[in-house]
Write a protein that holds these residues in place. Structure first.
Motif, PDB file in Angstrom:
ATOM      1  N   MET A 166       1.138 -30.406  -0.603  1.00  0.00           N
ATOM      2  CA  MET A 166       1.139 -29.044  -1.265  1.00  0.00           C
ATOM      3  C   MET A 166       0.805 -28.017   0.015  1.00  0.00           C
ATOM      4  O   MET A 166      -0.117 -28.352   0.672  1.00  0.00           O
ATOM      5  N   LYS A 167       1.534 -26.884   0.168  1.00  0.00           N
ATOM      6  CA  LYS A 167       1.211 -25.932   0.940  1.00  0.00           C
ATOM      7  C   LYS A 167       0.686 -24.558   0.248  1.00  0.00           C
ATOM      8  O   LYS A 167       1.358 -24.217  -0.832  1.00  0.00           O
ATOM      9  N   ILE A 168      -0.252 -23.968   0.787  1.00  0.00           N
ATOM     10  CA  ILE A 168      -0.714 -22.927  -0.005  1.00  0.00           C
ATOM     11  C   ILE A 168      -0.449 -21.609   1.067  1.00  0.00           C
ATOM     12  O   ILE A 168      -0.556 -21.541   1.995  1.00  0.00           O
ATOM     13  N   GLY A 169      -0.360 -20.495   0.345  1.00  0.00           N
ATOM     14  CA  GLY A 169       0.051 -19.254   1.018  1.00  0.00           C
ATOM     15  C   GLY A 169      -0.058 -18.084   0.231  1.00  0.00           C
ATOM     16  O   GLY A 169      -0.830 -18.084  -1.024  1.00  0.00           O
ATOM     17  N   LEU A 170       0.443 -16.870   0.595  1.00  0.00           N
ATOM     18  CA  LEU A 170       0.269 -15.510  -0.216  1.00  0.00           C
ATOM     19  C   LEU A 170       1.860 -14.944  -0.520  1.00  0.00           C
ATOM     20  O   LEU A 170       2.670 -15.143   0.290  1.00  0.00           O
ATOM     21  N   SER A 171       1.892 -14.438  -1.438  1.00  0.00           N
ATOM     22  CA  SER A 171       3.061 -13.803  -1.963  1.00  0.00           C
ATOM     23  C   SER A 171       2.717 -12.163  -1.947  1.00  0.00           C
ATOM     24  O   SER A 171       1.625 -11.765  -2.192  1.00  0.00           O
ATOM     25  N   ARG A 172       3.694 -11.404  -1.393  1.00  0.00           N
ATOM     26  CA  ARG A 172       3.383 -10.074  -1.430  1.00  0.00           C
ATOM     27  C   ARG A 172       3.144  -9.317  -2.760  1.00  0.00           C
ATOM     28  O   ARG A 172       3.958  -9.801  -3.723  1.00  0.00           O
ATOM     29  N   PRO A 173       2.018  -8.786  -2.980  1.00  0.00           N
ATOM     30  CA  PRO A 173       1.855  -8.227  -4.532  1.00  0.00           C
ATOM     31  C   PRO A 173       3.081  -7.606  -5.260  1.00  0.00           C
ATOM     32  O   PRO A 173       3.659  -6.907  -4.378  1.00  0.00           O
ATOM     33  N   TYR A 174       3.189  -7.784  -6.357  1.00  0.00           N
ATOM     34  CA  TYR A 174       4.358  -7.323  -7.141  1.00  0.00           C
ATOM     35  C   TYR A 174       4.036  -5.695  -7.398  1.00  0.00           C
ATOM     36  O   TYR A 174       4.863  -5.131  -7.688  1.00  0.00           O
ATOM     37  N   ALA A 175       2.780  -5.471  -7.072  1.00  0.00           N
ATOM     38  CA  ALA A 175       2.620  -3.878  -7.492  1.00  0.00           C
ATOM     39  C   ALA A 175       3.203  -3.132  -6.509  1.00  0.00           C
ATOM     40  O   ALA A 175       3.535  -3.260  -5.387  1.00  0.00           O
ATOM     41  N   ASP A 176       3.769  -1.855  -7.064  1.00  0.00           N
ATOM     42  CA  ASP A 176       4.488  -0.948  -6.312  1.00  0.00           C
ATOM     43  C   ASP A 176       3.518  -0.080  -5.384  1.00  0.00           C
ATOM     44  O   ASP A 176       2.463   0.516  -5.666  1.00  0.00           O
ATOM     45  N   PRO A 177       3.580  -0.013  -4.049  1.00  0.00           N
ATOM     46  CA  PRO A 177       2.774   0.662  -3.142  1.00  0.00           C
ATOM     47  C   PRO A 177       2.832   2.251  -3.159  1.00  0.00           C
ATOM     48  O   PRO A 177       1.778   2.730  -2.894  1.00  0.00           O
ATOM     49  N   GLY A 178       3.870   2.638  -4.140  1.00  0.00           N
ATOM     50  CA  GLY A 178       3.915   4.028  -4.136  1.00  0.00           C
ATOM     51  C   GLY A 178       4.376   4.736  -3.084  1.00  0.00           C
ATOM     52  O   GLY A 178       4.914   4.367  -2.186  1.00  0.00           O
ATOM     53  N   HIS A 179       4.653   6.075  -3.431  1.00  0.00           N
ATOM     54  CA  HIS A 179       5.331   6.933  -2.384  1.00  0.00           C
ATOM     55  C   HIS A 179       4.366   8.420  -2.135  1.00  0.00           C
ATOM     56  O   HIS A 179       3.785   8.845  -3.349  1.00  0.00           O
ATOM     57  N   PRO A 180       4.189   8.572  -1.061  1.00  0.00           N
ATOM     58  CA  PRO A 180       4.710   8.063   0.130  1.00  0.00           C
ATOM     59  C   PRO A 180       4.081   7.336   0.849  1.00  0.00           C
ATOM     60  O   PRO A 180       4.340   6.953   2.079  1.00  0.00           O
ATOM     61  N   ILE A 181       3.068   6.311   0.294  1.00  0.00           N
ATOM     62  CA  ILE A 181       2.161   5.141   0.869  1.00  0.00           C
ATOM     63  C   ILE A 181       3.014   4.127   1.347  1.00  0.00           C
ATOM     64  O   ILE A 181       4.068   3.530   0.802  1.00  0.00           O
ATOM     65  N   ALA A 182       2.848   3.836   2.598  1.00  0.00           N
ATOM     66  CA  ALA A 182       3.687   2.811   3.171  1.00  0.00           C
ATOM     67  C   ALA A 182       3.241   1.313   2.718  1.00  0.00           C
ATOM     68  O   ALA A 182       2.182   1.238   2.282  1.00  0.00           O
ATOM     69  N   ASP A 183       4.247   0.465   2.705  1.00  0.00           N
ATOM     70  CA  ASP A 183       4.215  -0.572   2.242  1.00  0.00           C
ATOM     71  C   ASP A 183       3.611  -1.527   3.210  1.00  0.00           C
ATOM     72  O   ASP A 183       3.320  -1.103   4.262  1.00  0.00           O
ATOM     73  N   VAL A 184       2.819  -2.761   2.696  1.00  0.00           N
ATOM     74  CA  VAL A 184       2.170  -3.474   3.476  1.00  0.00           C
ATOM     75  C   VAL A 184       2.905  -4.072   4.611  1.00  0.00           C
ATOM     76  O   VAL A 184       4.026  -4.278   4.669  1.00  0.00           O
ATOM     77  N   ASP A 185       2.181  -4.072   5.959  1.00  0.00           N
ATOM     78  CA  ASP A 185       2.802  -4.889   7.279  1.00  0.00           C
ATOM     79  C   ASP A 185       2.991  -6.246   6.877  1.00  0.00           C
ATOM     80  O   ASP A 185       2.125  -6.864   7.166  1.00  0.00           O
ATOM     81  N   MET A 186       4.298  -6.691   6.971  1.00  0.00           N
ATOM     82  CA  MET A 186       4.409  -8.190   6.748  1.00  0.00           C
ATOM     83  C   MET A 186       3.917  -8.917   8.107  1.00  0.00           C
ATOM     84  O   MET A 186       3.469  -9.997   7.874  1.00  0.00           O
ATOM     85  N   GLY A 187       4.213  -8.406   9.289  1.00  0.00           N
ATOM     86  CA  GLY A 187       3.839  -8.792  10.462  1.00  0.00           C
ATOM     87  C   GLY A 187       2.179  -8.985  10.435  1.00  0.00           C
ATOM     88  O   GLY A 187       1.784 -10.115  10.651  1.00  0.00           O
ATOM     89  N   GLU A 188       1.619  -8.004  10.005  1.00  0.00           N
ATOM     90  CA  GLU A 188       0.298  -8.242  10.203  1.00  0.00           C
ATOM     91  C   GLU A 188      -0.562  -8.924   9.111  1.00  0.00           C
ATOM     92  O   GLU A 188      -1.409  -9.822   9.397  1.00  0.00           O
ATOM     93  N   ILE A 189       0.183  -9.085   8.031  1.00  0.00           N
ATOM     94  CA  ILE A 189      -0.250 -10.078   6.813  1.00  0.00           C
ATOM     95  C   ILE A 189      -0.080 -11.422   7.468  1.00  0.00           C
ATOM     96  O   ILE A 189      -0.931 -12.337   6.967  1.00  0.00           O
ATOM     97  N   CYS A 190       1.150 -11.690   7.871  1.00  0.00           N
ATOM     98  CA  CYS A 190       1.334 -13.150   8.389  1.00  0.00           C
ATOM     99  C   CYS A 190       0.446 -13.424   9.553  1.00  0.00           C
ATOM    100  O   CYS A 190       0.025 -14.691   9.574  1.00  0.00           O
ATOM    101  N   GLN A 191      -0.089 -12.441  10.277  1.00  0.00           N
ATOM    102  CA  GLN A 191      -0.904 -13.006  11.543  1.00  0.00           C
ATOM    103  C   GLN A 191      -2.362 -13.319  10.824  1.00  0.00           C
ATOM    104  O   GLN A 191      -2.889 -14.263  11.180  1.00  0.00           O
ATOM    105  N   ILE A 192      -2.843 -12.624   9.760  1.00  0.00           N
ATOM    106  CA  ILE A 192      -4.050 -12.897   9.267  1.00  0.00           C
ATOM    107  C   ILE A 192      -3.944 -14.163   8.455  1.00  0.00           C
ATOM    108  O   ILE A 192      -4.825 -14.783   8.468  1.00  0.00           O
ATOM    109  N   ALA A 193      -2.961 -14.248   7.595  1.00  0.00           N
ATOM    110  CA  ALA A 193      -2.751 -15.396   6.961  1.00  0.00           C
ATOM    111  C   ALA A 193      -2.758 -16.843   7.968  1.00  0.00           C
ATOM    112  O   ALA A 193      -3.291 -17.890   7.505  1.00  0.00           O
ATOM    113  N   GLU A 194      -1.972 -16.670   8.984  1.00  0.00           N
ATOM    114  CA  GLU A 194      -2.065 -17.850  10.023  1.00  0.00           C
ATOM    115  C   GLU A 194      -3.466 -18.153  10.509  1.00  0.00           C
ATOM    116  O   GLU A 194      -3.909 -19.144  10.646  1.00  0.00           O
ATOM    117  N   GLU A 195      -3.908 -17.151  10.964  1.00  0.00           N
ATOM    118  CA  GLU A 195      -5.518 -17.160  11.352  1.00  0.00           C
ATOM    119  C   GLU A 195      -6.446 -17.914  10.259  1.00  0.00           C
ATOM    120  O   GLU A 195      -7.388 -18.720  10.812  1.00  0.00           O
TER     121      GLU A 195
END
Length: 267
Positions: A1-30
Protein backbone atom coordinates in the motif's frame (compact mmCIF):
# COMPACT_ATOMS: atom_id res chain seq x y z
CA UNK A 1 0.00 0.00 0.00
CA UNK A 2 1.18 3.51 -0.83
CA UNK A 3 0.06 6.55 1.15
CA UNK A 4 -0.15 10.04 -0.25
CA UNK A 5 -2.16 13.24 -0.58
CA UNK A 6 -5.00 14.41 -2.76
CA UNK A 7 -5.44 18.03 -3.72
CA UNK A 8 -8.32 19.27 -1.49
CA UNK A 9 -11.65 19.37 -3.29
CA UNK A 10 -12.39 22.74 -1.74
CA UNK A 11 -12.42 25.70 -4.11
CA UNK A 12 -9.44 28.01 -3.47
CA UNK A 13 -11.66 30.93 -4.50
CA UNK A 14 -11.04 33.98 -6.62
CA UNK A 15 -8.61 35.70 -6.84
CA UNK A 16 -6.75 33.46 -4.36
CA UNK A 17 -4.09 31.41 -6.12
CA UNK A 18 -4.46 27.63 -6.00
CA UNK A 19 -2.01 25.45 -4.05
CA UNK A 20 1.39 25.05 -5.70
CA UNK A 21 1.60 21.42 -6.77
CA UNK A 22 5.39 21.53 -6.98
CA UNK A 23 5.82 22.78 -3.42
CA UNK A 24 3.22 20.33 -2.09
CA UNK A 25 5.03 17.42 -3.74
CA UNK A 26 8.37 18.55 -2.32
CA UNK A 27 6.88 18.63 1.18
CA UNK A 28 5.18 15.26 0.65
CA UNK A 29 8.40 13.69 -0.58
CA UNK A 30 10.36 15.03 2.38
CA UNK A 31 7.69 13.61 4.70
CA UNK A 32 8.12 10.17 3.16
CA UNK A 33 4.79 10.01 1.34
CA UNK A 34 4.50 8.06 -1.91
CA UNK A 35 1.91 9.86 -4.02
CA UNK A 36 0.27 13.18 -4.73
CA UNK A 37 -2.79 13.47 -6.95
CA UNK A 38 -4.50 16.56 -8.32
CA UNK A 39 -7.93 17.33 -9.77
CA UNK A 40 -8.97 19.14 -12.92
CA UNK A 41 -11.41 21.89 -13.84
CA UNK A 42 -11.25 24.71 -16.38
CA UNK A 43 -13.81 27.53 -16.28
CA UNK A 44 -16.74 28.34 -14.02
CA UNK A 45 -20.05 29.20 -15.72
CA UNK A 46 -21.47 31.86 -13.42
CA UNK A 47 -25.18 31.53 -14.19
CA UNK A 48 -25.49 27.74 -14.18
CA UNK A 49 -27.53 26.28 -11.29
CA UNK A 50 -25.37 23.71 -9.51
CA UNK A 51 -26.54 21.29 -6.83
CA UNK A 52 -24.59 20.14 -3.77
CA UNK A 53 -22.08 18.68 -3.15
CA UNK A 54 -20.72 20.93 -5.91
CA UNK A 55 -21.02 24.69 -5.45
CA UNK A 56 -19.67 25.84 -8.78
CA UNK A 57 -16.64 24.72 -10.75
CA UNK A 58 -13.51 24.88 -8.55
CA UNK A 59 -10.79 27.23 -9.76
CA UNK A 60 -7.86 24.82 -9.98
CA UNK A 61 -4.53 25.16 -11.74
CA UNK A 62 -3.98 22.88 -14.76
CA UNK A 63 -3.11 19.38 -13.46
CA UNK A 64 -0.85 18.25 -16.31
CA UNK A 65 1.26 21.41 -16.13
CA UNK A 66 1.23 21.08 -12.34
CA UNK A 67 2.32 17.44 -12.58
CA UNK A 68 5.21 18.36 -14.88
CA UNK A 69 6.32 21.06 -12.43
CA UNK A 70 5.99 18.77 -9.42
CA UNK A 71 7.89 15.91 -11.03
CA UNK A 72 10.69 18.25 -12.10
CA UNK A 73 11.00 19.48 -8.49
CA UNK A 74 11.13 15.99 -6.93
CA UNK A 75 13.12 12.78 -7.32
CA UNK A 76 11.03 9.94 -5.95
CA UNK A 77 7.36 10.76 -5.39
CA UNK A 78 4.72 9.64 -7.90
CA UNK A 79 2.10 12.02 -9.30
CA UNK A 80 -1.28 11.42 -10.90
CA UNK A 81 -4.36 13.25 -12.08
CA UNK A 82 -7.47 12.48 -10.09
CA UNK A 83 -9.15 13.11 -12.33
CA UNK A 84 -8.50 14.72 -15.72
CA UNK A 85 -11.92 15.40 -17.28
CA UNK A 86 -11.49 13.65 -20.61
CA UNK A 87 -14.59 15.00 -22.44
CA UNK A 88 -12.87 18.41 -22.39
CA UNK A 89 -9.64 17.04 -23.93
CA UNK A 90 -8.41 15.70 -27.27
CA UNK A 91 -6.78 12.26 -26.90
CA UNK A 92 -3.93 12.98 -29.33
CA UNK A 93 -2.88 16.03 -27.31
CA UNK A 94 -3.23 14.20 -23.99
CA UNK A 95 -1.30 11.20 -25.34
CA UNK A 96 1.60 13.47 -26.33
CA UNK A 97 1.55 15.35 -23.01
CA UNK A 98 1.41 12.18 -20.92
CA UNK A 99 4.18 10.50 -22.92
CA UNK A 100 6.36 13.58 -22.43
CA UNK A 101 5.67 13.82 -18.68
CA UNK A 102 6.27 10.09 -18.29
CA UNK A 103 9.66 10.34 -20.01
CA UNK A 104 10.80 13.45 -18.17
CA UNK A 105 9.81 11.95 -14.81
CA UNK A 106 11.33 8.53 -15.29
CA UNK A 107 7.95 6.81 -15.22
CA UNK A 108 6.52 8.48 -12.11
CA UNK A 109 3.22 9.64 -13.64
CA UNK A 110 -0.16 7.91 -13.96
CA UNK A 111 -3.29 9.18 -15.67
CA UNK A 112 -6.58 9.27 -13.79
CA UNK A 113 -9.58 10.09 -15.95
CA UNK A 114 -13.19 11.05 -15.30
CA UNK A 115 -16.14 12.72 -16.97
CA UNK A 116 -16.79 15.69 -14.69
CA UNK A 117 -19.63 16.32 -12.32
CA UNK A 118 -19.49 19.91 -11.17
CA UNK A 119 -20.90 21.43 -14.35
CA UNK A 120 -22.60 20.47 -17.60
CA UNK A 121 -21.66 23.77 -19.21
CA UNK A 122 -17.99 23.40 -18.32
CA UNK A 123 -17.87 20.37 -20.60
CA UNK A 124 -19.96 21.90 -23.37
CA UNK A 125 -18.12 25.23 -23.42
CA UNK A 126 -14.84 23.40 -23.99
CA UNK A 127 -16.28 21.51 -26.97
CA UNK A 128 -17.42 18.27 -25.32
CA UNK A 129 -20.75 16.50 -25.26
CA UNK A 130 -22.29 16.03 -21.83
CA UNK A 131 -24.63 13.28 -23.03
CA UNK A 132 -21.86 11.32 -24.76
CA UNK A 133 -19.12 12.02 -22.23
CA UNK A 134 -18.53 8.38 -21.28
CA UNK A 135 -18.55 7.14 -24.89
CA UNK A 136 -16.06 9.85 -25.82
CA UNK A 137 -13.85 9.03 -22.85
CA UNK A 138 -13.69 5.29 -23.54
CA UNK A 139 -12.95 5.87 -27.22
CA UNK A 140 -10.25 8.35 -26.22
CA UNK A 141 -8.62 5.69 -24.03
CA UNK A 142 -8.49 3.30 -26.97
CA UNK A 143 -6.93 6.04 -29.13
CA UNK A 144 -4.27 6.93 -26.55
CA UNK A 145 -3.29 3.32 -25.94
CA UNK A 146 -3.00 2.72 -29.68
CA UNK A 147 -0.82 5.79 -30.17
CA UNK A 148 1.41 4.79 -27.26
CA UNK A 149 1.97 1.21 -28.40
CA UNK A 150 1.70 0.90 -32.21
CA UNK A 151 4.16 1.88 -34.94
CA UNK A 152 1.31 2.27 -37.41
CA UNK A 153 -1.91 3.11 -35.62
CA UNK A 154 -5.26 3.18 -37.42
CA UNK A 155 -8.65 3.77 -35.89
CA UNK A 156 -12.23 3.97 -37.12
CA UNK A 157 -14.57 5.05 -34.34
CA UNK A 158 -17.52 7.33 -33.70
CA UNK A 159 -15.47 10.34 -32.64
CA UNK A 160 -12.05 9.67 -34.21
CA UNK A 161 -10.81 8.21 -37.48
CA UNK A 162 -7.06 7.73 -38.06
CA UNK A 163 -5.15 6.72 -41.17
CA UNK A 164 -1.80 5.01 -40.43
CA UNK A 165 -0.27 7.26 -37.77
CA UNK A 166 2.80 7.29 -35.51
CA UNK A 167 3.19 9.13 -32.20
CA UNK A 168 6.66 9.56 -30.80
CA UNK A 169 8.56 9.52 -28.60
CA UNK A 170 6.80 6.68 -26.87
CA UNK A 171 6.24 6.76 -23.11
CA UNK A 172 9.06 5.40 -21.00
CA UNK A 173 6.61 3.20 -19.05
CA UNK A 174 5.82 0.05 -20.98
CA UNK A 175 3.48 -0.72 -22.50
CA UNK A 176 2.11 2.68 -21.43
CA UNK A 177 1.41 4.75 -18.30
CA UNK A 178 -1.44 3.24 -16.28
CA UNK A 179 -4.93 4.70 -16.75
CA UNK A 180 -7.50 4.75 -13.95
CA UNK A 181 -11.14 5.83 -13.94
CA UNK A 182 -12.96 7.74 -11.23
CA UNK A 183 -16.56 6.89 -10.44
CA UNK A 184 -18.99 5.25 -8.04
CA UNK A 185 -21.01 2.49 -9.72
CA UNK A 186 -20.85 -0.87 -11.48
CA UNK A 187 -20.77 0.76 -14.91
CA UNK A 188 -17.48 2.41 -13.98
CA UNK A 189 -16.12 -0.87 -12.62
CA UNK A 190 -16.98 -2.61 -15.90
CA UNK A 191 -15.15 0.09 -17.85
CA UNK A 192 -12.13 -0.28 -15.60
CA UNK A 193 -12.18 -4.06 -15.92
CA UNK A 194 -12.34 -3.98 -19.71
CA UNK A 195 -10.16 -0.99 -20.63
CA UNK A 196 -8.10 0.41 -17.73
CA UNK A 197 -5.56 -0.45 -15.06
CA UNK A 198 -7.11 1.16 -12.01
CA UNK A 199 -10.15 2.55 -10.20
CA UNK A 200 -10.42 5.78 -8.16
CA UNK A 201 -13.22 5.77 -5.57
CA UNK A 202 -13.83 8.68 -3.19
CA UNK A 203 -14.97 8.14 0.40
CA UNK A 204 -16.37 10.86 2.65
CA UNK A 205 -15.86 9.95 6.29
CA UNK A 206 -15.60 6.26 5.31
CA UNK A 207 -18.82 6.32 3.27
CA UNK A 208 -18.71 5.99 -0.50
CA UNK A 209 -19.28 9.47 -1.92
CA UNK A 210 -22.64 9.74 -3.71
CA UNK A 211 -23.43 6.12 -2.82
CA UNK A 212 -23.90 3.59 -0.07
CA UNK A 213 -21.56 1.37 1.89
CA UNK A 214 -18.53 1.90 4.06
CA UNK A 215 -15.05 2.07 2.60
CA UNK A 216 -13.91 -1.44 3.62
CA UNK A 217 -17.22 -3.03 2.62
CA UNK A 218 -17.29 -1.29 -0.73
CA UNK A 219 -13.65 -2.08 -1.53
CA UNK A 220 -14.14 -5.78 -0.81
CA UNK A 221 -17.24 -5.95 -3.01
CA UNK A 222 -15.71 -3.84 -5.76
CA UNK A 223 -12.52 -5.91 -5.93
CA UNK A 224 -14.61 -9.01 -6.48
CA UNK A 225 -16.63 -7.24 -9.18
CA UNK A 226 -13.49 -6.05 -10.97
CA UNK A 227 -12.23 -9.62 -11.00
CA UNK A 228 -15.52 -10.97 -12.31
CA UNK A 229 -15.99 -8.24 -14.93
CA UNK A 230 -12.44 -8.73 -16.22
CA UNK A 231 -12.98 -12.47 -16.53
CA UNK A 232 -16.29 -11.86 -18.35
CA UNK A 233 -14.42 -9.64 -20.83
CA UNK A 234 -11.69 -12.25 -21.34
CA UNK A 235 -9.07 -9.84 -20.07
CA UNK A 236 -5.95 -10.95 -18.22
CA UNK A 237 -3.85 -8.41 -16.31
CA UNK A 238 -1.66 -8.79 -13.25
CA UNK A 239 -3.46 -6.29 -11.00
CA UNK A 240 -5.70 -3.27 -10.76
CA UNK A 241 -4.60 -0.23 -8.78
CA UNK A 242 -7.36 0.92 -6.43
CA UNK A 243 -6.58 4.55 -5.61
CA UNK A 244 -8.71 5.43 -2.60
CA UNK A 245 -9.32 9.09 -1.77
CA UNK A 246 -10.50 9.59 1.82
CA UNK A 247 -12.03 12.91 2.80
CA UNK A 248 -12.25 13.65 6.51
CA UNK A 249 -13.66 17.15 6.61
CA UNK A 250 -17.28 18.21 6.14
CA UNK A 251 -15.99 20.84 3.74
CA UNK A 252 -13.86 18.34 1.82
CA UNK A 253 -10.67 20.26 2.54
CA UNK A 254 -8.42 17.44 3.76
CA UNK A 255 -7.81 14.29 1.78
CA UNK A 256 -5.62 11.23 2.02
CA UNK A 257 -4.71 9.07 -0.95
CA UNK A 258 -4.02 5.34 -0.82
CA UNK A 259 -2.91 3.33 -3.83
CA UNK A 260 -3.45 -0.41 -3.44
CA UNK A 261 -2.33 -2.83 -6.17
CA UNK A 262 -4.93 -5.57 -6.14
CA UNK A 263 -4.06 -8.86 -7.88
CA UNK A 264 -6.86 -9.87 -10.22
CA UNK A 265 -6.56 -13.45 -9.06
CA UNK A 266 -7.36 -12.52 -5.47
CA UNK A 267 -10.89 -13.06 -4.19
Amino acid sequence: MKIGLSRPYADPGHPIADVDMGEICQIAEEAGLDWVTYGHHTIRPLDEPVLPPHFGVPLYLDPLIGAARALAMTKRIEVSTSVLIMPMQHPVVVAKQVATIDRYSGGRFSLGLGVGGASRLEIELTGGSFERRWDYTMESIAVMKGLWTQDSFTFDGEFFKFPPTLLGPRPLTQPHPPISLGGFNDRVLRRVATSCEGWIPVYHNDRLAFGEGSGPENLKESRAKLHRFAEDAGRKIDHFDISVILTRSPNWTLCEFMRMPEPIASP
